[in-house]
Motif scaffolding. Structure first.
Motif, PDB file in Angstrom:
ATOM      1  N   ALA A  13      37.896  65.598   9.265  1.00  0.00           N
ATOM      2  CA  ALA A  13      38.139  66.821  10.033  1.00  0.00           C
ATOM      3  C   ALA A  13      39.636  67.051  10.194  1.00  0.00           C
ATOM      4  CB  ALA A  13      37.465  66.722  11.399  1.00  0.00           C
ATOM      5  N   PHE A  14      40.366  65.988  10.481  1.00  0.00           N
ATOM      6  CA  PHE A  14      41.828  66.049  10.584  1.00  0.00           C
ATOM      7  C   PHE A  14      42.430  66.582   9.289  1.00  0.00           C
ATOM      8  CE2 PHE A  14      45.803  63.932   9.465  1.00  0.00           C
ATOM      9  CZ  PHE A  14      46.618  64.185  10.558  1.00  0.00           C
ATOM     10  N   ALA A  15      41.969  66.053   8.147  1.00  0.00           N
ATOM     11  CA  ALA A  15      42.503  66.472   6.852  1.00  0.00           C
ATOM     12  C   ALA A  15      42.169  67.928   6.565  1.00  0.00           C
ATOM     13  CB  ALA A  15      41.953  65.575   5.744  1.00  0.00           C
ATOM     14  N   ASN A  16      40.954  68.368   6.929  1.00  0.00           N
ATOM     15  CA  ASN A  16      40.572  69.767   6.736  1.00  0.00           C
ATOM     16  C   ASN A  16      41.533  70.703   7.462  1.00  0.00           C
ATOM     17  OD1 ASN A  16      38.328  69.923   5.012  1.00  0.00           O
ATOM     18  ND2 ASN A  16      36.929  69.290   6.624  1.00  0.00           N
ATOM     19  N   ILE A  17      41.851  70.365   8.709  1.00  0.00           N
ATOM     20  CA  ILE A  17      42.731  71.220   9.505  1.00  0.00           C
ATOM     21  C   ILE A  17      44.134  71.242   8.924  1.00  0.00           C
ATOM     22  CG2 ILE A  17      43.782  71.552  11.778  1.00  0.00           C
ATOM     23  CD1 ILE A  17      41.252  70.265  12.985  1.00  0.00           C
ATOM     24  N   VAL A  18      44.678  70.064   8.603  1.00  0.00           N
ATOM     25  CA  VAL A  18      46.044  69.997   8.062  1.00  0.00           C
ATOM     26  C   VAL A  18      46.133  70.756   6.749  1.00  0.00           C
ATOM     27  CG1 VAL A  18      47.821  68.457   7.145  1.00  0.00           C
ATOM     28  CG2 VAL A  18      46.589  67.832   9.226  1.00  0.00           C
ATOM     29  N   VAL A  43      41.373  65.326  17.767  1.00  0.00           N
ATOM     30  CA  VAL A  43      41.550  65.593  16.335  1.00  0.00           C
ATOM     31  C   VAL A  43      42.425  66.821  16.118  1.00  0.00           C
ATOM     32  CG1 VAL A  43      40.362  66.313  14.224  1.00  0.00           C
ATOM     33  CG2 VAL A  43      39.433  64.446  15.604  1.00  0.00           C
ATOM     34  N   VAL A  44      42.124  67.918  16.829  1.00  0.00           N
ATOM     35  CA  VAL A  44      42.903  69.137  16.616  1.00  0.00           C
ATOM     36  C   VAL A  44      44.338  68.956  17.120  1.00  0.00           C
ATOM     37  CG1 VAL A  44      42.333  70.301  18.805  1.00  0.00           C
ATOM     38  CG2 VAL A  44      42.790  71.649  16.746  1.00  0.00           C
ATOM     39  N   ALA A  45      44.518  68.188  18.190  1.00  0.00           N
ATOM     40  CA  ALA A  45      45.875  67.929  18.682  1.00  0.00           C
ATOM     41  C   ALA A  45      46.667  67.116  17.661  1.00  0.00           C
ATOM     42  CB  ALA A  45      45.821  67.203  20.021  1.00  0.00           C
ATOM     43  N   ALA A  46      46.030  66.094  17.095  1.00  0.00           N
ATOM     44  CA  ALA A  46      46.710  65.268  16.090  1.00  0.00           C
ATOM     45  C   ALA A  46      47.023  66.087  14.839  1.00  0.00           C
ATOM     46  CB  ALA A  46      45.843  64.065  15.730  1.00  0.00           C
ATOM     47  N   ALA A  47      46.075  66.944  14.423  1.00  0.00           N
ATOM     48  CA  ALA A  47      46.274  67.729  13.206  1.00  0.00           C
ATOM     49  C   ALA A  47      47.392  68.757  13.382  1.00  0.00           C
ATOM     50  CB  ALA A  47      44.971  68.417  12.814  1.00  0.00           C
ATOM     51  N   LEU A  48      47.332  69.535  14.474  1.00  0.00           N
ATOM     52  CA  LEU A  48      48.365  70.542  14.695  1.00  0.00           C
ATOM     53  C   LEU A  48      49.721  69.896  14.968  1.00  0.00           C
ATOM     54  CD1 LEU A  48      46.502  73.270  16.792  1.00  0.00           C
ATOM     55  CD2 LEU A  48      46.919  73.183  14.337  1.00  0.00           C
TER      56      LEU A  48
END
Length: 428
Positions: free
Chosen positions: A36-41, A247-252
């Motif tokens: 999920a992290f990779a998808n967002i990045v 996850v979204v915090a880490a990705a952004l």
């Protein structure tokens, strides 16, 4: 029996409530938080990273602060958007348009689709145009037109798009897409450092703030966090949905690190002579060619993520599901539909004039509305604002104002570009 609040425009495939009443319980068949992290990045960082030194040129060093503010605004609205998905405690909504329906009825669903659909299908088309153009420029020893390279790129993108059903399966590509973005940033940083001692750029100037250009700089920088169009499906693909906020915090946060790593040395070296993309400034050597290769890799890897998000939305709405057709026929219908979508994207990329500037107009309106404005309005309608403290309400008001400002300025800029396109065409 259909719940009376279920949108008529959806196929009603809500995630079931678990026996313990916890809608955020573990989903054993879904993907990891890393995917999920990779998808967002992969979707958020993108090729827009290379335009940030130019955005600082427009607004000055204050753009660094704007970038960080944009991070917090986008993170906040992404969390509000997920809360809207579970607002009634009975089931999880399936899509962003469903949130619009539950908040504002059919008009809300149509309004979200009006912004959402052109972006989610338009961005992959732009990726195909970019990929075909860059391949034409990179591979000079072969007599192949840019349109042919676009169709080759379309065929490459179509393979994972058709074979992989959800974002859980596509996520492996997003990991490589995210790594491609990292390499791209390394190339940009390396080139900026090398050119810092180049006497050609010894006389460049820098500004702390350029007030006349500040609205345009804000609009340009705010576009860098346009992930809301995929967040609903990324969260749906997670095995542990309770980890969404982390996850979204880490990705952004990771995207912002990549942005700063590109923007600061790029503007420091090239100053008022920074170009967009920054690759146009970099030394013309093998490393810049590597950067071009990774641009192509990134867009080819990111396009299936966006196309899969679009396909999942439409397939639910037109009834292409295992429940209705069985596993074998669902695969047949899904394959045919996705072949049509891939072909449509390739055709539009080849034949529609000024598509990039048309998409810029839609992006200016849609991105800022979907990222900053609608999540807050839907949250206020579905969950309410009375329980919020005054500073939370002030923060929400600030985000909405920035969203409207960015949409307005970006739209004006895109309309001017379209006007120039038509004037140049009529002049020829």
């Amino acid at each position: 029996m259909r719940d009376e609040n279920t949108p008529l425009l959806s196929n009603n495939n809500h995630i079931e409530t678990h026996s313990n009443g916890d809608l955020l319980a573990e989903r054993p068949n879904q993907g990891s938080s890393l995917k999920a992290f990779a998808n967002i990045v992969c979707v958020v960082a993108g090729t827009g990273t290379l335009g940030l030194p130019y955005a600082l040129k427009l607004g000055g060093w204050i753009g660094v602060g704007i970038l960080i503010f944009s991070l917090f605004m986008a993170l906040y609205t992404s969390i509000l958007l997920m809360r809207c998905l579970y607002y009634n405690g009975k089931y999880r909504l399936t899509s962003y348009p469903d949130i619009g329906f539950h908040a504002f009825g059919r008009a809300g669903s149509i309004a979200v689709w009006a912004f959402y659909a052109p972006l989610i299908i338009g961005a992959p088309i732009m990726y195909l145009i970019l990929s075909g153009t860059e391949l034409k420029n990179l591979i000079t020893g072969v007599d192949i037109s840019a349109r042919t390279w676009i169709w080759i790129s379309t065929a490459i993108v179509a393979v994972p798009f058709i074979l992989m059903k959800t974002l859980k399966e596509v996520a492996i590509m997003s990991i490589f897409g995210a790594l491609a973005t990292v390499v791209l940033v390394i190339v940009a940083v390396r080139g900026s450092i090398v050119d810092h001692s180049n006497p050609i750029y010894s006389d460049v100037s820098h500004d702390f703030v350029i007030l006349p250009n500040l609205p345009i700089a804000i609009a340009s920088i705010s576009f860098c966090f346009s992930g809301n169009i995929v967040y609903v499906h990324v969260e749906e693909s997670m095995r542990y949905p309770k980890s969404w906020n982390k996850v979204v915090a880490a990705a952004l946060g990771s995207c912002t690190v990549l942005y700063l790593a590109t923007a600061i040395p790029g503007y420091f070296t090239y100053g008022d002579r920074a170009l967009s993309p920054i690759l146009a400034n970099l030394p013309k050597d093998i490393f810049t060619n590597i950067g071009t290769i990774f641009i192509i890799a990134h867009v080819i890897l990111a396009a299936p993520i966006l196309l899969t998000t679009f396909a999942l939305e439409v397939e639910r709405r037109i009834g292409i599901t295992v429940r209705l057709h069985g596993e074998a026929m669902e695969r047949v219908y899904r394959t045919l539909f996705r072949l049509f979508v891939a072909g449509f994207c390739g055709a539009i990329a080849c034949i529609v004039p000024y598509f990039g500037d048309f998409l810029s107009l839609l992006g200016a309106l849609g991105n800022c509305t979907l990222i900053y404005v609608l999540p807050i309005l839907c949250y206020f309608k579905l969950i309410g604002w009375r329980q919020m403290r005054w500073y939370e309400l002030a923060w929400c008001a600030f985000i909405v104002v920035i969203g409207i400002l960015s949409a307005t300025i970006g739209s004006i800029d895109a309309i001017k570009a379209l006007k120039r396109d038509f004037e140049n065409d009529s002049g020829n």
